[in-house]
Design a protein around this motif. Structure first.
Motif, PDB file in Angstrom:
ATOM      1  N   GLY A   1      -5.459  -1.051   8.054  1.00  0.00           N
ATOM      2  CA  GLY A   1      -5.389   0.290   7.482  1.00  0.00           C
ATOM      3  C   GLY A   1      -5.957   0.322   6.071  1.00  0.00           C
ATOM      4  O   GLY A   1      -6.674   1.252   5.702  1.00  0.00           O
ATOM      5  N   ALA A   2      -5.649  -0.699   5.287  1.00  0.00           N
ATOM      6  CA  ALA A   2      -6.160  -0.767   3.913  1.00  0.00           C
ATOM      7  C   ALA A   2      -7.675  -0.936   3.908  1.00  0.00           C
ATOM      8  O   ALA A   2      -8.376  -0.326   3.094  1.00  0.00           O
ATOM      9  CB  ALA A   2      -5.488  -1.910   3.162  1.00  0.00           C
ATOM     10  N   ILE A   3      -8.181  -1.748   4.825  1.00  0.00           N
ATOM     11  CA  ILE A   3      -9.629  -1.945   4.907  1.00  0.00           C
ATOM     12  C   ILE A   3     -10.304  -0.630   5.286  1.00  0.00           C
ATOM     13  O   ILE A   3     -11.314  -0.248   4.693  1.00  0.00           O
ATOM     14  CB  ILE A   3      -9.972  -3.067   5.906  1.00  0.00           C
ATOM     15  N   ARG A   4      -9.756   0.072   6.249  1.00  0.00           N
ATOM     16  CA  ARG A   4     -10.326   1.353   6.672  1.00  0.00           C
ATOM     17  C   ARG A   4     -10.332   2.363   5.515  1.00  0.00           C
ATOM     18  O   ARG A   4     -11.348   3.013   5.245  1.00  0.00           O
ATOM     19  CB  ARG A   4      -9.566   1.911   7.872  1.00  0.00           C
ATOM     20  N   HIS A   5      -9.215   2.478   4.802  1.00  0.00           N
ATOM     21  CA  HIS A   5      -9.141   3.400   3.660  1.00  0.00           C
ATOM     22  C   HIS A   5     -10.148   3.009   2.570  1.00  0.00           C
ATOM     23  O   HIS A   5     -10.789   3.875   1.966  1.00  0.00           O
ATOM     24  CB  HIS A   5      -7.731   3.430   3.078  1.00  0.00           C
TER      25      HIS A   5
ATOM     26  N   GLY B   1      -1.222  -8.804  -0.644  1.00  0.00           N
ATOM     27  CA  GLY B   1      -1.658  -7.453  -0.282  1.00  0.00           C
ATOM     28  C   GLY B   1      -2.407  -6.752  -1.388  1.00  0.00           C
ATOM     29  O   GLY B   1      -2.155  -6.967  -2.566  1.00  0.00           O
ATOM     30  N   ALA B   2      -3.344  -5.928  -0.983  1.00  0.00           N
ATOM     31  CA  ALA B   2      -4.093  -5.118  -1.940  1.00  0.00           C
ATOM     32  C   ALA B   2      -3.254  -3.911  -2.328  1.00  0.00           C
ATOM     33  O   ALA B   2      -2.544  -3.350  -1.497  1.00  0.00           O
ATOM     34  CB  ALA B   2      -5.414  -4.665  -1.324  1.00  0.00           C
ATOM     35  N   VAL B   3      -3.324  -3.525  -3.575  1.00  0.00           N
ATOM     36  CA  VAL B   3      -2.557  -2.396  -4.081  1.00  0.00           C
ATOM     37  C   VAL B   3      -3.438  -1.156  -4.224  1.00  0.00           C
ATOM     38  O   VAL B   3      -3.052  -0.063  -3.856  1.00  0.00           O
ATOM     39  CB  VAL B   3      -1.913  -2.747  -5.438  1.00  0.00           C
ATOM     40  N   GLU B   4      -4.621  -1.346  -4.767  1.00  0.00           N
ATOM     41  CA  GLU B   4      -5.488  -0.208  -5.044  1.00  0.00           C
ATOM     42  C   GLU B   4      -6.943  -0.666  -5.020  1.00  0.00           C
ATOM     43  O   GLU B   4      -7.253  -1.807  -5.356  1.00  0.00           O
ATOM     44  CB  GLU B   4      -5.158   0.381  -6.417  1.00  0.00           C
ATOM     45  N   VAL B   5      -7.819   0.233  -4.605  1.00  0.00           N
ATOM     46  CA  VAL B   5      -9.254  -0.021  -4.684  1.00  0.00           C
ATOM     47  C   VAL B   5      -9.860   1.035  -5.611  1.00  0.00           C
ATOM     48  O   VAL B   5      -9.433   2.191  -5.612  1.00  0.00           O
ATOM     49  CB  VAL B   5      -9.929  -0.016  -3.287  1.00  0.00           C
TER      50      VAL B   5
ATOM     51  N   ALA C   1     -13.876   6.758  -8.395  1.00  0.00           N
ATOM     52  CA  ALA C   1     -12.805   7.202  -7.512  1.00  0.00           C
ATOM     53  C   ALA C   1     -11.918   6.009  -7.228  1.00  0.00           C
ATOM     54  O   ALA C   1     -12.362   4.860  -7.277  1.00  0.00           O
ATOM     55  CB  ALA C   1     -13.375   7.759  -6.206  1.00  0.00           C
ATOM     56  N   SER C   2     -10.660   6.264  -6.952  1.00  0.00           N
ATOM     57  CA  SER C   2      -9.750   5.176  -6.596  1.00  0.00           C
ATOM     58  C   SER C   2      -8.795   5.656  -5.516  1.00  0.00           C
ATOM     59  O   SER C   2      -8.620   6.858  -5.308  1.00  0.00           O
ATOM     60  CB  SER C   2      -8.968   4.684  -7.813  1.00  0.00           C
ATOM     61  N   ARG C   3      -8.203   4.702  -4.845  1.00  0.00           N
ATOM     62  CA  ARG C   3      -7.252   5.024  -3.787  1.00  0.00           C
ATOM     63  C   ARG C   3      -6.177   3.942  -3.733  1.00  0.00           C
ATOM     64  O   ARG C   3      -6.485   2.757  -3.685  1.00  0.00           O
ATOM     65  CB  ARG C   3      -7.966   5.112  -2.438  1.00  0.00           C
ATOM     66  N   ARG C   4      -4.939   4.390  -3.781  1.00  0.00           N
ATOM     67  CA  ARG C   4      -3.822   3.476  -3.569  1.00  0.00           C
ATOM     68  C   ARG C   4      -3.812   3.139  -2.086  1.00  0.00           C
ATOM     69  O   ARG C   4      -3.974   4.014  -1.238  1.00  0.00           O
ATOM     70  CB  ARG C   4      -2.516   4.142  -3.983  1.00  0.00           C
ATOM     71  N   LEU C   5      -3.639   1.878  -1.774  1.00  0.00           N
ATOM     72  CA  LEU C   5      -3.736   1.437  -0.391  1.00  0.00           C
ATOM     73  C   LEU C   5      -2.378   1.392   0.271  1.00  0.00           C
ATOM     74  O   LEU C   5      -1.365   1.096  -0.375  1.00  0.00           O
ATOM     75  CB  LEU C   5      -4.413   0.064  -0.334  1.00  0.00           C
TER      76      LEU C   5
ATOM     77  N   LEU D   1     -23.083  -0.250  -9.715  1.00  0.00           N
ATOM     78  CA  LEU D   1     -21.878   0.098  -8.980  1.00  0.00           C
ATOM     79  C   LEU D   1     -20.890  -1.048  -9.143  1.00  0.00           C
ATOM     80  O   LEU D   1     -21.256  -2.220  -9.002  1.00  0.00           O
ATOM     81  CB  LEU D   1     -22.210   0.284  -7.497  1.00  0.00           C
ATOM     82  N   ARG D   2     -19.656  -0.699  -9.464  1.00  0.00           N
ATOM     83  CA  ARG D   2     -18.603  -1.711  -9.619  1.00  0.00           C
ATOM     84  C   ARG D   2     -17.461  -1.336  -8.689  1.00  0.00           C
ATOM     85  O   ARG D   2     -17.039  -0.182  -8.630  1.00  0.00           O
ATOM     86  CB  ARG D   2     -18.116  -1.749 -11.063  1.00  0.00           C
ATOM     87  N   VAL D   3     -16.999  -2.326  -7.952  1.00  0.00           N
ATOM     88  CA  VAL D   3     -15.868  -2.160  -7.041  1.00  0.00           C
ATOM     89  C   VAL D   3     -14.784  -3.128  -7.485  1.00  0.00           C
ATOM     90  O   VAL D   3     -15.066  -4.288  -7.783  1.00  0.00           O
ATOM     91  CB  VAL D   3     -16.280  -2.481  -5.583  1.00  0.00           C
ATOM     92  N   GLU D   4     -13.538  -2.638  -7.540  1.00  0.00           N
ATOM     93  CA  GLU D   4     -12.407  -3.499  -7.894  1.00  0.00           C
ATOM     94  C   GLU D   4     -11.319  -3.352  -6.847  1.00  0.00           C
ATOM     95  O   GLU D   4     -11.032  -2.238  -6.398  1.00  0.00           O
ATOM     96  CB  GLU D   4     -11.820  -3.096  -9.254  1.00  0.00           C
ATOM     97  N   VAL D   5     -10.728  -4.472  -6.486  1.00  0.00           N
ATOM     98  CA  VAL D   5      -9.563  -4.473  -5.600  1.00  0.00           C
ATOM     99  C   VAL D   5      -8.425  -5.117  -6.378  1.00  0.00           C
ATOM    100  O   VAL D   5      -8.509  -6.266  -6.801  1.00  0.00           O
ATOM    101  CB  VAL D   5      -9.839  -5.221  -4.278  1.00  0.00           C
ATOM    102  N   GLU D   6      -7.393  -4.329  -6.570  1.00  0.00           N
ATOM    103  CA  GLU D   6      -6.239  -4.744  -7.359  1.00  0.00           C
ATOM    104  C   GLU D   6      -5.162  -5.301  -6.432  1.00  0.00           C
ATOM    105  O   GLU D   6      -4.913  -4.752  -5.358  1.00  0.00           O
ATOM    106  CB  GLU D   6      -5.721  -3.515  -8.091  1.00  0.00           C
ATOM    107  N   ASP D   7      -4.529  -6.383  -6.861  1.00  0.00           N
ATOM    108  CA  ASP D   7      -3.376  -6.927  -6.142  1.00  0.00           C
ATOM    109  C   ASP D   7      -2.309  -7.321  -7.145  1.00  0.00           C
ATOM    110  O   ASP D   7      -2.526  -7.233  -8.353  1.00  0.00           O
ATOM    111  CB  ASP D   7      -3.778  -8.100  -5.227  1.00  0.00           C
ATOM    112  N   SER D   8      -1.162  -7.738  -6.664  1.00  0.00           N
ATOM    113  CA  SER D   8      -0.037  -8.013  -7.566  1.00  0.00           C
ATOM    114  C   SER D   8       0.094  -9.481  -7.957  1.00  0.00           C
ATOM    115  O   SER D   8       1.022  -9.843  -8.663  1.00  0.00           O
ATOM    116  CB  SER D   8       1.271  -7.532  -6.929  1.00  0.00           C
ATOM    117  N   SER D   9      -0.834 -10.319  -7.532  1.00  0.00           N
ATOM    118  CA  SER D   9      -0.762 -11.740  -7.848  1.00  0.00           C
ATOM    119  C   SER D   9      -1.618 -12.073  -9.066  1.00  0.00           C
ATOM    120  O   SER D   9      -2.771 -11.642  -9.158  1.00  0.00           O
ATOM    121  CB  SER D   9      -1.259 -12.570  -6.661  1.00  0.00           C
ATOM    122  N   PRO D  10      -1.099 -12.886  -9.979  1.00  0.00           N
ATOM    123  CA  PRO D  10      -1.913 -13.309 -11.114  1.00  0.00           C
ATOM    124  C   PRO D  10      -2.858 -14.462 -10.751  1.00  0.00           C
ATOM    125  O   PRO D  10      -3.722 -14.826 -11.533  1.00  0.00           O
ATOM    126  CB  PRO D  10      -0.864 -13.765 -12.139  1.00  0.00           C
TER     127      PRO D  10
END
Length: 153
Positions: free
Chosen positions: A31-35, A80-84, A20-24, A93-102
């Motif tokens: 709010g992003a942490i809660r989501h 900022g986080a973009v998507e989890v 499952a994924s969610r755009r933050l 179990l694998r968790v990923e947090v996507e952001d816009s920084s390289p």
């Protein structure tokens, strides 16, 4: 100092995950942490992986704490986080947090650690069965920081 995390190629796109994924939301990280926590909690409780067993107790708290740390760090250090994304493959179990920084995570020098933080990399290392950096699943510019948890007996 650079963190010695695995920088893996995005070679799991054809791997079958129960995921499952969610755009933050933009804005404040709370709010992003809660989501993110809500998404992860749902996956841990429904247990589509882990042989159908819900993840509870200390291990569930570890996963929730790591997700909170990854999202917080994305806001503090990467704009900022973009998507989890969270996914089960068997007992892993694998968790990923996507952001816009390289820019990859960096552990601060010991002299900079203290009341203001600086222990996130150590925390993630202690609570996971592996973590690192990979390309985003969405193809967006930036990176995903992932954490892996094994639930083998």
């Amino acid at each position: 100092m650079d963190v010695s995390v695995q920088d893996e190629q995005r070679n799991d796109m054809n791997v079958s995950y129960e995921a499952a994924s969610r755009r933050l939301p933009d804005g404040h990280p709370h709010g992003a942490i809660r989501h993110s926590r809500d998404l992860v909690k749902g996956m841990l409780e429904s247990a589509p992986g882990n042989r159908g067993r819900a993840v509870t107790g200390d291990r569930a708290h570890d996963v929730m704490l790591v997700v909170s740390e990854l999202v917080t760090n994305a806001y503090l250090h990467a704009g900022g986080a973009v998507e989890v994304w969270i996914g089960w493959q068997g007992d892993d179990l694998r968790v990923e947090v996507e952001d816009s920084s390289p820019r990859h995570p960096r552990e601060p020098e010991d002299s900079l650690k203290g009341e203001g933080g600086g222990f996130g990399c150590q925390l993630i290392e202690a609570l996971t069965d592996g973590w690192g950096v990979c390309a985003t699943r969405t193809g967006r510019t930036g990176k995903a920081v992932y954490a892996r948890f094994s639930f083998e007996d």
